[in-house]
Write a protein that holds these residues in place. Structure first.
Motif, PDB file in Angstrom:
ATOM      1  N   HIS A 183       0.834  -1.193   0.000  1.00 52.07           N
ATOM      2  CA  HIS A 183       0.000   0.000   0.000  1.00 52.07           C
ATOM      3  C   HIS A 183       0.870   1.245   0.000  1.00 52.07           C
ATOM      4  O   HIS A 183       0.924   1.974   0.973  1.00 52.07           O
ATOM      5  N   GLY A 184       1.578   1.445  -1.098  1.00 52.25           N
ATOM      6  CA  GLY A 184       2.346   2.669  -1.269  1.00 52.25           C
ATOM      7  C   GLY A 184       3.826   2.500  -1.074  1.00 52.25           C
ATOM      8  O   GLY A 184       4.305   1.494  -0.596  1.00 52.25           O
ATOM      9  N   GLN A 185       4.544   3.514  -1.470  1.00 56.27           N
ATOM     10  CA  GLN A 185       6.000   3.524  -1.357  1.00 56.27           C
ATOM     11  C   GLN A 185       6.414   3.735   0.093  1.00 56.27           C
ATOM     12  O   GLN A 185       5.841   4.552   0.801  1.00 56.27           O
ATOM     13  N   SER A 186       7.425   3.022   0.501  1.00 54.31           N
ATOM     14  CA  SER A 186       7.937   3.132   1.851  1.00 54.31           C
ATOM     15  C   SER A 186       8.616   4.472   2.066  1.00 54.31           C
ATOM     16  O   SER A 186       9.257   5.015   1.174  1.00 54.31           O
ATOM     17  N   GLU A 187       8.469   4.970   3.269  1.00 49.70           N
ATOM     18  CA  GLU A 187       9.194   6.188   3.642  1.00 49.70           C
ATOM     19  C   GLU A 187      10.499   5.817   4.334  1.00 49.70           C
ATOM     20  O   GLU A 187      11.285   6.684   4.670  1.00 49.70           O
ATOM     21  N   ARG A 188      10.702   4.514   4.546  1.00 48.57           N
ATOM     22  CA  ARG A 188      11.927   4.043   5.177  1.00 48.57           C
ATOM     23  C   ARG A 188      13.070   4.070   4.171  1.00 48.57           C
ATOM     24  O   ARG A 188      12.869   3.801   2.995  1.00 48.57           O
ATOM     25  N   ILE A 189      14.230   4.338   4.645  1.00 46.98           N
ATOM     26  CA  ILE A 189      15.418   4.298   3.799  1.00 46.98           C
ATOM     27  C   ILE A 189      16.083   2.953   4.040  1.00 46.98           C
ATOM     28  O   ILE A 189      16.403   2.600   5.171  1.00 46.98           O
ATOM     29  N   THR A 190      16.257   2.181   2.975  1.00 46.99           N
ATOM     30  CA  THR A 190      16.899   0.884   3.088  1.00 46.99           C
ATOM     31  C   THR A 190      18.405   1.088   3.139  1.00 46.99           C
ATOM     32  O   THR A 190      18.980   1.687   2.239  1.00 46.99           O
TER      33      THR A 190
END
Length: 144
Positions: free
Chosen positions: A96-103
């Motif tokens: 459900h959408g693009q992650s706001e987490r930085i991998t």
């Protein structure tokens, strides 16, 4: 028949309705701990459907890989849908959408093989953008 449930209600519903349900959809938080929970619930469903050990193991692997992608690349919630039609098993996962987490960066070859694994054990893999995120669908043939 289509059954919609949450991660909390799915365990009871999946086991109780396994003999009559041919389509199950479960929405859960896109968190790592939900991957194992949903995989275990799907495993119980596959056992109720009397799937072979090999087919069950392959389907569980597909579910783990697709859900893990939703956790890593999605946001908020993810939806697992499993449909059995005769000898065909369709598994789809919506994020459900693009992650706001930085991998964080990782060693080369440490990640990125999940979809290749899914493609190898399934007879079809399709990835589509949806209005809310992405949907990955794998089709498996349950006949030996």
């Amino acid at each position: 028949m289509d059954l919609t449930s949450t991660a909390r209600t799915a365990p009871r519903q999946l086991l109780y309705l396994a003999s009559s349900v041919h389509s199950v959809r479960v929405t859960a938080p896109a968190r790592a701990e939900c991957v194992g929970l949903l995989r275990k619930r799907a495993s119980a469903l596959f056992a109720a459907w009397a799937m072979s050990d090999d087919a069950q193991a392959a389907a569980e692997l597909v579910i783990s890989e697709l859900l893990t992608n939703a956790v890593l690349h999605g946001r908020g919630m993810m939806t697992l849908a499993i449909t059995r039609t005769g000898p065909t098993l369709d598994i789809s996962v919506d994020d459900h959408g693009q992650s706001e987490r930085i991998t964080p960066p990782c060693e080369p070859g440490e990640h990125g093989r999940g979809l290749a694994i899914v493609a190898a054990v399934s007879c079809g893999l399709q990835i589509d953008e949806t209005p809310r995120g992405w949907r990955a669908r794998a089709r498996m043939n349950l006949e030996p």
